[in-house]
Design an enzyme around this catalytic site. Sequence first.
Site, PDB file in Angstrom:
ATOM      1  CG  HIS A 249     -55.564 -17.057 -74.189  1.00 40.32           C
ATOM      2  ND1 HIS A 249     -55.255 -18.168 -74.942  1.00 40.32           N
ATOM      3  CD2 HIS A 249     -55.941 -17.531 -72.970  1.00 40.32           C
ATOM      4  CE1 HIS A 249     -55.435 -19.266 -74.217  1.00 40.32           C
ATOM      5  NE2 HIS A 249     -55.849 -18.911 -73.016  1.00 40.32           N
TER       6      HIS A 249
ATOM      7  CG  ASP B  70     -52.414 -21.614 -69.387  1.00 40.06           C
ATOM      8  OD1 ASP B  70     -52.550 -20.891 -68.380  1.00 40.06           O
ATOM      9  OD2 ASP B  70     -53.397 -22.077 -70.038  1.00 40.06           O
TER      10      ASP B  70
ATOM     11  CG  HIS C 186     -56.534 -22.960 -71.892  1.00 39.32           C
ATOM     12  ND1 HIS C 186     -56.519 -22.709 -70.520  1.00 39.32           N
ATOM     13  CD2 HIS C 186     -57.670 -23.649 -72.145  1.00 39.32           C
ATOM     14  CE1 HIS C 186     -57.615 -23.222 -69.984  1.00 39.32           C
ATOM     15  NE2 HIS C 186     -58.334 -23.798 -70.939  1.00 39.32           N
TER      16      HIS C 186
ATOM     17  CG  ASP D 262     -54.697 -23.519 -66.990  1.00 43.62           C
ATOM     18  OD1 ASP D 262     -53.507 -23.817 -67.205  1.00 43.62           O
ATOM     19  OD2 ASP D 262     -55.316 -22.654 -67.648  1.00 43.62           O
TER      20      ASP D 262
HETATM   21 ZN   LIG Z   1     -55.161 -21.579 -69.364  1.00 40.28          ZN
END
Ligand SMILES: [Zn+2]
Length: 353
Positions: free
Chosen positions: A169, A205, A207, A294
């Site tokens: 991120h 991931d 996200h 995740d």
């Molecule tokens: Zn994540």
Amino acid sequence: MQTFHNPHHAGHAGQQEMFRGRMVPCHEVPARLDYVLTELRRRPLGAMTITDLTEAALDKGIARVHSARYLDFLANAWDDWVAMDPANAQRDALPSVWPLGNRHAFRNDVLPANFAARLGLFSFDSGSPLTSGTWAAARGGAACALAAANAVASGARSAFALTRPPGHHAGVDFLGGYCFLNNAAIAAQALRDAGHTHVAVLDVDYHHGNGTQTIFYERADVLTVSIHGDPATEYPFFLGHTDERGAGIGAGFNLNLPLPRGSGLAAWRTALDQGLQAVADFGAQALVVPMGLDTFEGDPISGFTLRSEDYFAVGAALASAGLPTVFTFEGGYAVAEVGTNAVNLLEGFQQVA
Ligand SMILES: [Zn+2]
């Protein structure tokens, strides 16, 4: 598969993060990595190494991706935070004001003297506490990513950078989503610098890998692909849509594969096959996989339903690309299962590779 382990990771241990008006215990905790280490000792994949990269080599590798202004901020952040108020030594640094940079509603070219303002300038959420050990931990993670890239550039089929804090991120000049330095981007750039003309990043991931996307968005030499929860409902919300295909010379070299919350293995595998096809079409010479676990059905903050045994097949599919591959460790917050899931994926890769 050699694993590079960051001995400084536990120094980054936030107490609380802001979540919808409440301070809640951090999801991104040192125990996550300890579970991976324990599982790697139980089911060894190869040597476990602490990198002996020099500080100068590390600085150089990090500066290939992040801005000098941002790195200077990070290096001094804890001291500046405590200088604001000595009582801050007992608290994590969390931002509470932001300049809304994309709208140009506020200026971001003038560096504020006030540290609380600087913290907002260089971040995009209030869920990523910065602590006394954050800078050393983030540097240690980046060193793992560089060492893994070097190993692969020197001929290893694969290497695992056991990075913590995670990185995907973080952008050129911002932190967020528990991430400070973009380890996957640092590895991808190091592979480019080592002579691989085409490098692909395939982010698995839950996200969207917003930081990695923005870092390479206007480049044609690094393809970025991300499979993730639809940003219409899932963090980080403001990036990760299908119409983001890259810009300028990089047009066509970013691929987002968002899936609805609740998606299971079948839909996820279809997206993975699409991502792998894009990597093949690109003519990648090396692959970086920001490995988040995740996507697991038991993850407390995510919404896909992959099971522990599914990660063997995920690893095997990634190996089928037939590319020298660097794995970086990203999300995965079902703390007790993250080690099993990570090693299942890597073992699945290694059995095919
Ligand atoms: Zn994540």
